[in-house]
Design a protein around this motif. Sequence first.
Motif, mmCIF file in Angstrom:
data_model
loop_
_atom_site.group_PDB
_atom_site.id
_atom_site.type_symbol
_atom_site.label_atom_id
_atom_site.label_comp_id
_atom_site.label_asym_id
_atom_site.label_seq_id
_atom_site.Cartn_x
_atom_site.Cartn_y
_atom_site.Cartn_z
ATOM 1 N N MET A 278 95.692 69.729 33.848
ATOM 2 C CA MET A 278 96.868 70.206 33.121
ATOM 3 C C MET A 278 97.338 69.165 32.103
ATOM 4 S SD MET A 278 100.673 71.222 34.516
ATOM 5 C CE MET A 278 101.076 69.479 34.637
ATOM 6 N N LEU A 279 97.401 67.897 32.520
ATOM 7 C CA LEU A 279 97.807 66.818 31.616
ATOM 8 C C LEU A 279 96.816 66.676 30.460
ATOM 9 C CD1 LEU A 279 98.905 64.111 34.229
ATOM 10 C CD2 LEU A 279 100.402 65.341 32.650
ATOM 11 N N LEU A 280 95.529 66.772 30.776
ATOM 12 C CA LEU A 280 94.488 66.627 29.759
ATOM 13 C C LEU A 280 94.593 67.721 28.695
ATOM 14 C CD1 LEU A 280 91.868 65.353 28.663
ATOM 15 C CD2 LEU A 280 90.598 66.849 30.232
ATOM 16 N N ILE A 281 94.741 68.976 29.136
ATOM 17 C CA ILE A 281 94.806 70.092 28.195
ATOM 18 C C ILE A 281 96.097 70.044 27.381
ATOM 19 C CG2 ILE A 281 94.979 72.610 28.026
ATOM 20 C CD1 ILE A 281 93.014 72.729 30.405
ATOM 21 N N THR A 282 97.220 69.676 28.037
ATOM 22 C CA THR A 282 98.485 69.561 27.314
ATOM 23 C C THR A 282 98.385 68.484 26.237
ATOM 24 O OG1 THR A 282 99.704 70.201 29.312
ATOM 25 C CG2 THR A 282 100.981 69.201 27.535
ATOM 26 N N PHE A 283 97.761 67.344 26.584
ATOM 27 C CA PHE A 283 97.596 66.264 25.603
ATOM 28 C C PHE A 283 96.603 66.660 24.509
ATOM 29 C CE2 PHE A 283 95.406 62.456 24.057
ATOM 30 C CZ PHE A 283 96.492 61.725 23.581
ATOM 31 N N MET A 284 95.577 67.378 24.877
ATOM 32 C CA MET A 284 94.495 67.716 23.958
ATOM 33 C C MET A 284 94.965 68.588 22.793
ATOM 34 S SD MET A 284 90.789 69.335 24.933
ATOM 35 C CE MET A 284 91.418 70.980 25.226
ATOM 36 N N ILE A 285 95.975 69.425 23.016
ATOM 37 C CA ILE A 285 96.413 70.314 21.934
ATOM 38 C C ILE A 285 97.211 69.563 20.862
ATOM 39 C CG2 ILE A 285 96.446 72.341 23.436
ATOM 40 C CD1 ILE A 285 99.530 72.149 23.353
#
Length: 318
Positions: A278-285
Amino acid sequence: MIVNIGILLGGLVVLIAGGEFLVRGSVSIALRLKISPLVVGLTVVAFGTSAPELFISVQSALSGSPDIAMGNVIGSNICNLALVLGITAFITPVPVQKDIIRIDWPVAMGSSLLMFALVQGNLISFWEGILFITLLIGYTFFTILNSRKETKNLQAQAEALDVPAQPTASLWRDVLLLVIGIAGLTVGSNWFVFGAKELAIALGVSERVVGITVVALGTSLPELATAIVAAMRKETDIAMGNLIGSNIFNILSILGFTSIIATIQVNDVIIRSDMIWMLLITFMIFPMMITRRIISKVEGGILLAFYLYYIYSVIGPI
Protein backbone atom coordinates in the motif's frame (compact mmCIF):
# COMPACT_ATOMS: atom_id res chain seq x y z
CA MET A 1 -19.39 -23.26 -0.88
CA ILE A 2 -22.03 -22.09 -3.38
CA VAL A 3 -24.26 -21.13 -0.43
CA ASN A 4 -21.40 -19.10 1.10
CA ILE A 5 -20.81 -17.28 -2.19
CA GLY A 6 -24.54 -16.59 -2.40
CA ILE A 7 -24.56 -15.12 1.12
CA LEU A 8 -21.48 -13.05 0.25
CA LEU A 9 -23.03 -11.66 -2.94
CA GLY A 10 -26.39 -11.13 -1.26
CA GLY A 11 -24.67 -9.18 1.51
CA LEU A 12 -22.83 -7.05 -1.07
CA VAL A 13 -26.08 -6.20 -2.90
CA VAL A 14 -27.81 -5.25 0.37
CA LEU A 15 -24.74 -3.20 1.39
CA ILE A 16 -24.70 -1.22 -1.84
CA ALA A 17 -28.46 -0.66 -1.70
CA GLY A 18 -28.23 0.37 1.95
CA GLY A 19 -25.45 2.83 1.15
CA GLU A 20 -27.54 4.34 -1.65
CA PHE A 21 -30.58 4.78 0.62
CA LEU A 22 -28.38 6.28 3.34
CA VAL A 23 -26.83 8.78 0.92
CA ARG A 24 -30.17 9.88 -0.53
CA GLY A 25 -31.85 10.26 2.84
CA SER A 26 -28.95 11.99 4.60
CA VAL A 27 -28.30 14.39 1.69
CA SER A 28 -31.93 15.49 1.61
CA ILE A 29 -32.05 15.97 5.39
CA ALA A 30 -28.77 17.92 5.29
CA LEU A 31 -30.20 20.23 2.62
CA ARG A 32 -33.30 20.78 4.78
CA LEU A 33 -30.91 22.01 7.48
CA LYS A 34 -29.62 24.59 4.95
CA ILE A 35 -26.26 22.90 4.43
CA SER A 36 -24.91 23.76 0.97
CA PRO A 37 -24.77 21.08 -1.74
CA LEU A 38 -21.00 21.53 -1.86
CA VAL A 39 -20.50 20.78 1.83
CA VAL A 40 -22.95 17.88 1.54
CA GLY A 41 -20.91 16.45 -1.31
CA LEU A 42 -17.64 16.73 0.60
CA THR A 43 -18.97 15.36 3.89
CA VAL A 44 -22.33 13.58 3.97
CA VAL A 45 -22.03 11.87 0.58
CA ALA A 46 -18.39 10.96 1.17
CA PHE A 47 -19.35 9.30 4.45
CA GLY A 48 -22.37 7.56 2.95
CA THR A 49 -20.45 6.05 0.04
CA SER A 50 -17.84 4.64 2.47
CA ALA A 51 -20.46 3.33 4.89
CA PRO A 52 -20.38 -0.27 3.54
CA GLU A 53 -16.63 -0.54 4.25
CA LEU A 54 -17.16 0.98 7.71
CA PHE A 55 -19.95 -1.44 8.64
CA ILE A 56 -17.95 -4.43 7.36
CA SER A 57 -14.86 -3.44 9.36
CA VAL A 58 -16.85 -2.84 12.56
CA GLN A 59 -18.76 -6.10 12.17
CA SER A 60 -15.52 -7.99 11.45
CA ALA A 61 -13.78 -6.58 14.53
CA LEU A 62 -16.77 -7.34 16.77
CA SER A 63 -17.13 -10.89 15.42
CA GLY A 64 -13.48 -11.75 16.03
CA SER A 65 -12.24 -11.39 12.45
CA PRO A 66 -9.73 -8.51 12.58
CA ASP A 67 -7.94 -9.72 9.44
CA ILE A 68 -11.09 -9.05 7.41
CA ALA A 69 -11.36 -5.57 8.95
CA MET A 70 -7.73 -4.67 8.18
CA GLY A 71 -7.73 -6.50 4.85
CA ASN A 72 -10.82 -4.54 3.83
CA VAL A 73 -9.09 -1.18 4.42
CA ILE A 74 -5.61 -2.05 3.12
CA GLY A 75 -6.97 -4.02 0.16
CA SER A 76 -9.43 -1.24 -0.76
CA ASN A 77 -6.65 1.38 -0.72
CA ILE A 78 -4.47 -0.77 -2.97
CA CYS A 79 -7.47 -1.48 -5.21
CA ASN A 80 -8.36 2.22 -5.51
CA LEU A 81 -4.93 3.40 -6.65
CA ALA A 82 -3.72 0.34 -8.57
CA LEU A 83 -6.83 -1.31 -10.06
CA VAL A 84 -9.45 1.48 -10.29
CA LEU A 85 -7.04 4.29 -11.20
CA GLY A 86 -5.07 1.90 -13.42
CA ILE A 87 -8.11 0.83 -15.45
CA THR A 88 -9.41 4.43 -15.64
CA ALA A 89 -6.08 5.82 -16.91
CA PHE A 90 -5.62 2.86 -19.26
CA ILE A 91 -8.94 3.77 -20.91
CA THR A 92 -8.21 7.51 -21.03
CA PRO A 93 -5.54 9.73 -19.35
CA VAL A 94 -6.55 11.13 -15.95
CA PRO A 95 -5.81 14.84 -15.23
CA VAL A 96 -4.30 15.73 -11.83
CA GLN A 97 -5.32 18.95 -10.08
CA LYS A 98 -2.61 20.93 -8.27
CA ASP A 99 -4.28 20.67 -4.85
CA ILE A 100 -4.07 16.89 -5.06
CA ILE A 101 -0.29 17.18 -5.32
CA ARG A 102 0.00 19.93 -2.67
CA ILE A 103 -2.57 18.73 -0.13
CA ASP A 104 -4.43 15.46 -0.69
CA TRP A 105 -1.53 13.19 -1.67
CA PRO A 106 0.65 14.34 1.29
CA VAL A 107 -2.29 13.69 3.64
CA ALA A 108 -2.88 10.25 2.10
CA MET A 109 0.82 9.35 2.32
CA GLY A 110 1.09 10.79 5.84
CA SER A 111 -2.00 8.88 7.01
CA SER A 112 -0.59 5.66 5.57
CA LEU A 113 2.79 6.17 7.26
CA LEU A 114 1.10 7.05 10.56
CA MET A 115 -0.99 3.89 10.42
CA PHE A 116 2.11 1.82 9.61
CA ALA A 117 3.93 3.30 12.61
CA LEU A 118 1.03 2.78 15.02
CA VAL A 119 0.42 -0.89 14.10
CA GLN A 120 3.98 -1.99 14.96
CA GLY A 121 2.55 -3.14 18.29
CA ASN A 122 0.13 -5.39 16.35
CA LEU A 123 -3.00 -3.48 17.33
CA ILE A 124 -4.92 -0.26 16.84
CA SER A 125 -6.29 0.89 20.19
CA PHE A 126 -9.09 3.17 21.34
CA TRP A 127 -6.83 6.21 21.70
CA GLU A 128 -5.25 5.67 18.32
CA GLY A 129 -8.78 5.59 16.91
CA ILE A 130 -9.45 8.93 18.62
CA LEU A 131 -6.30 10.31 16.96
CA PHE A 132 -7.49 9.12 13.52
CA ILE A 133 -10.94 10.71 13.97
CA THR A 134 -9.39 13.99 15.19
CA LEU A 135 -7.16 14.13 12.12
CA LEU A 136 -10.15 13.32 9.88
CA ILE A 137 -12.18 16.20 11.35
CA GLY A 138 -9.23 18.56 10.86
CA TYR A 139 -8.71 17.43 7.26
CA THR A 140 -12.43 17.73 6.46
CA PHE A 141 -12.68 21.28 7.84
CA PHE A 142 -9.51 22.31 6.02
CA THR A 143 -10.81 20.83 2.76
CA ILE A 144 -14.12 22.68 3.06
CA LEU A 145 -12.45 26.01 3.89
CA ASN A 146 -9.85 25.61 1.18
CA SER A 147 -12.42 24.55 -1.38
CA ARG A 148 -14.29 27.84 -1.15
CA LYS A 149 -11.48 29.28 -3.27
CA GLU A 150 -12.20 26.87 -6.11
CA THR A 151 -15.91 27.29 -6.76
CA LYS A 152 -15.83 25.95 -10.30
CA ASN A 153 -14.01 22.75 -9.38
CA LEU A 154 -16.23 22.20 -6.35
CA GLN A 155 -19.36 22.67 -8.40
CA ALA A 156 -18.05 19.94 -10.70
CA GLN A 157 -17.53 17.68 -7.67
CA ALA A 158 -21.05 18.31 -6.38
CA GLU A 159 -22.49 17.51 -9.81
CA ALA A 160 -20.33 14.39 -10.14
CA LEU A 161 -21.55 13.18 -6.75
CA ASP A 162 -25.14 13.78 -7.90
CA VAL A 163 -25.91 16.17 -5.03
CA PRO A 164 -29.26 17.96 -5.57
CA ALA A 165 -29.62 21.69 -4.87
CA GLN A 166 -32.85 21.27 -2.88
CA PRO A 167 -34.27 18.52 -0.62
CA THR A 168 -36.65 16.09 -2.28
CA ALA A 169 -40.06 14.72 -1.24
CA SER A 170 -41.17 14.82 2.41
CA LEU A 171 -39.18 14.73 5.64
CA TRP A 172 -40.80 11.41 6.60
CA ARG A 173 -39.61 9.89 3.32
CA ASP A 174 -36.08 11.10 4.01
CA VAL A 175 -36.13 9.64 7.52
CA LEU A 176 -37.48 6.36 6.13
CA LEU A 177 -34.67 6.23 3.57
CA LEU A 178 -32.17 6.86 6.35
CA VAL A 179 -33.60 4.06 8.52
CA ILE A 180 -33.74 1.63 5.58
CA GLY A 181 -30.17 2.53 4.67
CA ILE A 182 -28.82 1.88 8.16
CA ALA A 183 -30.79 -1.36 8.41
CA GLY A 184 -29.52 -2.48 5.00
CA LEU A 185 -25.93 -1.70 5.93
CA THR A 186 -26.29 -3.60 9.22
CA VAL A 187 -27.86 -6.70 7.65
CA GLY A 188 -25.64 -6.58 4.57
CA SER A 189 -22.43 -6.31 6.59
CA ASN A 190 -23.51 -9.28 8.73
CA TRP A 191 -24.16 -11.42 5.66
CA PHE A 192 -21.01 -10.25 3.89
CA VAL A 193 -18.68 -10.93 6.83
CA PHE A 194 -20.32 -14.30 7.55
CA GLY A 195 -20.06 -15.29 3.88
CA ALA A 196 -16.42 -14.17 3.72
CA LYS A 197 -15.46 -16.15 6.85
CA GLU A 198 -17.23 -19.29 5.65
CA LEU A 199 -15.69 -18.92 2.18
CA ALA A 200 -12.23 -18.72 3.74
CA ILE A 201 -12.91 -21.93 5.65
CA ALA A 202 -14.31 -23.67 2.56
CA LEU A 203 -11.32 -22.67 0.41
CA GLY A 204 -8.81 -23.43 3.14
CA VAL A 205 -7.30 -19.92 3.02
CA SER A 206 -6.79 -17.28 5.69
CA GLU A 207 -9.27 -14.52 6.48
CA ARG A 208 -6.49 -12.09 5.50
CA VAL A 209 -6.51 -13.44 1.93
CA VAL A 210 -10.29 -13.18 1.69
CA GLY A 211 -10.24 -9.69 3.21
CA ILE A 212 -7.49 -8.44 0.89
CA THR A 213 -9.06 -9.89 -2.26
CA VAL A 214 -12.78 -10.73 -2.14
CA VAL A 215 -13.91 -8.23 0.51
CA ALA A 216 -11.71 -5.35 -0.71
CA LEU A 217 -12.69 -5.85 -4.35
CA GLY A 218 -16.35 -6.29 -3.46
CA THR A 219 -16.54 -3.04 -1.51
CA SER A 220 -14.63 -1.23 -4.30
CA LEU A 221 -16.97 -2.38 -7.09
CA PRO A 222 -19.13 0.80 -6.99
CA GLU A 223 -16.01 3.00 -7.34
CA LEU A 224 -14.69 0.74 -10.11
CA ALA A 225 -17.96 0.84 -12.06
CA THR A 226 -18.22 4.62 -11.63
CA ALA A 227 -14.62 5.15 -12.75
CA ILE A 228 -15.05 3.01 -15.87
CA VAL A 229 -18.24 4.85 -16.86
CA ALA A 230 -16.54 8.21 -16.25
CA ALA A 231 -13.55 7.14 -18.35
CA MET A 232 -15.79 6.02 -21.21
CA ARG A 233 -17.51 9.42 -21.11
CA LYS A 234 -14.17 11.28 -20.87
CA GLU A 235 -15.21 12.76 -17.50
CA THR A 236 -12.19 11.87 -15.38
CA ASP A 237 -11.24 15.36 -14.16
CA ILE A 238 -12.01 14.64 -10.49
CA ALA A 239 -11.34 10.88 -10.46
CA MET A 240 -7.88 11.24 -8.92
CA GLY A 241 -9.07 13.43 -6.05
CA ASN A 242 -11.97 11.11 -5.27
CA LEU A 243 -9.77 8.02 -5.13
CA ILE A 244 -7.09 9.61 -2.94
CA GLY A 245 -9.79 11.12 -0.74
CA SER A 246 -11.34 7.67 -0.37
CA ASN A 247 -7.99 6.27 0.78
CA ILE A 248 -7.66 9.01 3.41
CA PHE A 249 -11.20 8.32 4.60
CA ASN A 250 -10.58 4.56 4.74
CA ILE A 251 -7.68 4.98 7.15
CA LEU A 252 -8.81 7.88 9.31
CA SER A 253 -12.53 7.15 9.43
CA ILE A 254 -13.00 3.41 9.05
CA LEU A 255 -10.05 2.35 11.20
CA GLY A 256 -10.75 5.28 13.53
CA PHE A 257 -14.38 4.40 14.24
CA THR A 258 -13.72 0.65 14.25
CA SER A 259 -10.87 0.83 16.78
CA ILE A 260 -12.95 3.09 19.05
CA ILE A 261 -15.67 0.42 19.12
CA ALA A 262 -13.29 -2.56 19.38
CA THR A 263 -9.50 -2.80 19.51
CA ILE A 264 -8.21 -4.14 16.17
CA GLN A 265 -5.57 -6.87 16.28
CA VAL A 266 -3.21 -6.61 13.30
CA ASN A 267 -1.66 -9.67 11.65
CA ASP A 268 2.16 -9.64 11.21
CA VAL A 269 1.75 -10.62 7.54
CA ILE A 270 -0.48 -7.60 6.90
CA ILE A 271 2.18 -5.33 8.45
CA ARG A 272 5.16 -6.88 6.66
CA SER A 273 3.53 -7.42 3.28
CA ASP A 274 0.19 -5.75 2.52
CA MET A 275 0.94 -2.41 4.18
CA ILE A 276 4.30 -2.23 2.40
CA TRP A 277 2.48 -2.73 -0.92
CA MET A 278 0.00 0.00 0.00
CA LEU A 279 2.82 2.43 0.90
CA LEU A 280 4.71 1.54 -2.28
CA ILE A 281 1.73 2.11 -4.59
CA THR A 282 0.72 5.33 -2.80
CA PHE A 283 4.29 6.65 -3.16
CA MET A 284 4.60 5.41 -6.74
CA ILE A 285 1.76 7.57 -8.06
CA PHE A 286 3.51 10.78 -6.92
CA PRO A 287 6.11 10.92 -9.72
CA MET A 288 3.33 9.96 -12.14
CA MET A 289 1.27 12.95 -10.98
CA ILE A 290 4.01 15.58 -11.15
CA THR A 291 5.07 14.67 -14.70
CA ARG A 292 2.74 16.72 -16.92
CA ARG A 293 0.10 16.52 -14.14
CA ILE A 294 -1.61 13.60 -15.80
CA ILE A 295 -1.79 9.82 -15.31
CA SER A 296 -1.15 8.47 -18.81
CA LYS A 297 -2.36 5.25 -20.41
CA VAL A 298 1.11 3.72 -20.01
CA GLU A 299 1.18 4.64 -16.32
CA GLY A 300 -2.33 3.21 -15.96
CA GLY A 301 -1.06 -0.04 -17.46
CA ILE A 302 1.86 -0.07 -14.98
CA LEU A 303 -0.52 0.41 -12.03
CA LEU A 304 -2.79 -2.36 -13.31
CA ALA A 305 0.20 -4.70 -13.73
CA PHE A 306 1.28 -3.95 -10.14
CA TYR A 307 -2.20 -4.83 -8.87
CA LEU A 308 -2.32 -8.11 -10.78
CA TYR A 309 1.16 -9.06 -9.52
CA TYR A 310 0.17 -8.16 -5.96
CA ILE A 311 -2.95 -10.34 -6.12
CA TYR A 312 -0.84 -13.16 -7.59
CA SER A 313 1.64 -12.78 -4.70
CA VAL A 314 -1.26 -13.09 -2.23
CA ILE A 315 -3.07 -16.00 -3.87
CA GLY A 316 -0.24 -17.70 -5.79
CA PRO A 317 1.33 -19.78 -3.00
CA ILE A 318 -2.04 -21.33 -2.03
